[in-house]
Design an enzyme around this catalytic site. Structure first.
Site, PDB file in Angstrom:
ATOM      1  N   VAL A 235       6.877   4.669   0.403  1.00  0.00           N
ATOM      2  CA  VAL A 235       8.165   3.726   0.226  1.00  0.00           C
ATOM      3  C   VAL A 235       8.609   3.814  -1.081  1.00  0.00           C
ATOM      4  O   VAL A 235       7.882   4.015  -2.041  1.00  0.00           O
ATOM      5  CB  VAL A 235       7.715   2.252   0.436  1.00  0.00           C
ATOM      6  CG1 VAL A 235       6.529   1.862  -0.441  1.00  0.00           C
ATOM      7  CG2 VAL A 235       8.597   1.428   0.550  1.00  0.00           C
TER       8      VAL A 235
ATOM      9  N   PRO B  80       9.942   2.142  -3.783  1.00  0.00           N
ATOM     10  CA  PRO B  80       9.543   1.302  -4.692  1.00  0.00           C
ATOM     11  C   PRO B  80       7.970   2.001  -5.329  1.00  0.00           C
ATOM     12  O   PRO B  80       7.687   1.887  -6.402  1.00  0.00           O
ATOM     13  CB  PRO B  80       9.526  -0.054  -4.264  1.00  0.00           C
ATOM     14  CG  PRO B  80      10.457  -0.192  -3.217  1.00  0.00           C
ATOM     15  CD  PRO B  80      10.218   1.148  -2.533  1.00  0.00           C
ATOM     16  N   TYR B  81       7.425   2.015  -4.377  1.00  0.00           N
ATOM     17  CA  TYR B  81       6.029   2.784  -4.663  1.00  0.00           C
ATOM     18  C   TYR B  81       5.898   4.162  -5.576  1.00  0.00           C
ATOM     19  O   TYR B  81       5.399   4.297  -6.331  1.00  0.00           O
ATOM     20  CB  TYR B  81       5.139   2.965  -3.497  1.00  0.00           C
ATOM     21  CG  TYR B  81       3.675   3.266  -3.832  1.00  0.00           C
ATOM     22  CD1 TYR B  81       2.715   2.370  -4.115  1.00  0.00           C
ATOM     23  CD2 TYR B  81       3.252   4.626  -3.715  1.00  0.00           C
ATOM     24  CE1 TYR B  81       1.554   2.729  -4.321  1.00  0.00           C
ATOM     25  CE2 TYR B  81       1.924   4.970  -4.002  1.00  0.00           C
ATOM     26  CZ  TYR B  81       1.060   4.011  -4.497  1.00  0.00           C
ATOM     27  OH  TYR B  81      -0.277   4.172  -4.626  1.00  0.00           O
ATOM     28  N   VAL B  82       7.145   5.130  -4.864  1.00  0.00           N
ATOM     29  CA  VAL B  82       7.152   6.271  -5.827  1.00  0.00           C
ATOM     30  C   VAL B  82       7.732   5.997  -7.108  1.00  0.00           C
ATOM     31  O   VAL B  82       7.123   6.592  -8.045  1.00  0.00           O
ATOM     32  CB  VAL B  82       8.116   7.061  -5.047  1.00  0.00           C
ATOM     33  CG1 VAL B  82       8.555   8.190  -5.763  1.00  0.00           C
ATOM     34  CG2 VAL B  82       7.538   7.649  -3.675  1.00  0.00           C
TER      35      VAL B  82
ATOM     36  N   LYS C 276       4.771   4.317  -9.307  1.00  0.00           N
ATOM     37  CA  LYS C 276       3.842   5.363  -9.877  1.00  0.00           C
ATOM     38  C   LYS C 276       4.275   5.986 -10.627  1.00  0.00           C
ATOM     39  O   LYS C 276       3.565   6.807 -11.823  1.00  0.00           O
ATOM     40  CB  LYS C 276       3.079   6.020  -8.501  1.00  0.00           C
ATOM     41  CG  LYS C 276       2.319   4.844  -7.873  1.00  0.00           C
ATOM     42  CD  LYS C 276       1.259   4.353  -8.568  1.00  0.00           C
ATOM     43  CE  LYS C 276       0.012   3.338  -7.756  1.00  0.00           C
ATOM     44  NZ  LYS C 276      -0.793   2.665  -8.485  1.00  0.00           N
TER      45      LYS C 276
END
Length: 250
Positions: free
Chosen positions: A151, A153-155, A158
């Protein structure tokens, strides 16, 4: 790690719990932090039974006061904070960006970015005050280097963890504080097992890019964190260390 006090966040299961076991084996005194006190008790019990020195600090890394209390627990209980493994994180399913609810974005960014930010803000002053330096390891992901299909926002989150890691390493290197990050590939945690139980067809995608064609075991990731928290990596700071079975080499 004998004689060192290490704070581990996200310590109630998965990579964090594996790190707690390994760090205790190597002689560290531990402060374990996660949201659920009962889950921390289950991790700490066997360690204490084997003679490990363990203190618990139930709390949420998105709350500065909780992180400050965990850092204070390390100092009050063991006299110092020599290292930290900032491992707490949160992700969600691969919903397309334009369909993603704002609350998911907020939660992903809060835990993965603000959580690391809160940890650094409270860990570093204690290390500066001691004058003895310290070691900090932040958990990022292969999603922190490229778009992996996770997803959006996770990319983004991180990627941000790697940026915070590099900035902190540069700012505090003269004080003997080393800050590094793990770029973690797919790992067979309890959360992963739960996901694959519901959708076993996803496993092929999680292992396809790895040269070793398998997922990491949590202890394998913990071993990299232990190395970075020790003097065995004394000339390494500001680094993004891949623990991904060769995923990033292709």
């Amino acid at each position: 790690m004998s004689g060192r006090t290490i704070l581990i966040t996200g310590a109630s299961r998965g990579i964090g719990a594996a790190a707690a076991e390994l760090f205790a084996e190597e002689g560290a005194a531990l402060v374990l932090m996660a949201r659920r006190a009962d889950a921390l008790d289950r991790v700490a019990g066997p360690l204490v039974a084997r003679g490990a020195r363990v203190a618990l600090a139930a709390g949420d890394v998105t709350r500065p006061a909780d992180v400050e209390r965990a850092v204070g627990t390390a100092v009050d209980t063991f006299g110092s904070l020599d290292g930290a493994f900032n491992n707490a994180g949160w992700g969600s399913g691969g919903t397309p960006l334009h369909e993603l609810d704002e609350s998911v974005y907020d939660r992903v960014m809060d835990v993965n970015v603000r959580g690391v930010w809160n940890c650094l803000r409270h860990q570093i002053p204690v290390m500066l005050k001691s004058g003895s330096g310290g070691t900090i390891v932040n958990t990022s992901s292969t999603a922190g280097t490229v778009a992996t299909g996770a997803v959006a926002p996770y990319v983004a989150a991180k990627h941000a963890v790697l940026g915070l890691t590099k900035a902190a390493a540069m700012e505090y290197g003269d004080a003997g504080i080393r800050v590094n990050a793990l770029v973690v590939g797919s790992t067979r945690t309890e959360l992963m097992d739960e996901l694959l139980e519901e959708a076993p067809e996803l496993e092929a995608g999680f292992t396809a890019r790895a040269i070793q064609k398998r997922m990491a075991e949590p202890r394998e990731v913990a071993q990299a964190a232990a190395w970075l928290c020790s003097d065995r990596s004394s000339f390494l700071t500001g680094a993004s260390v891949p623990v991904d079975g060769g995923w990033s080499a292709i």
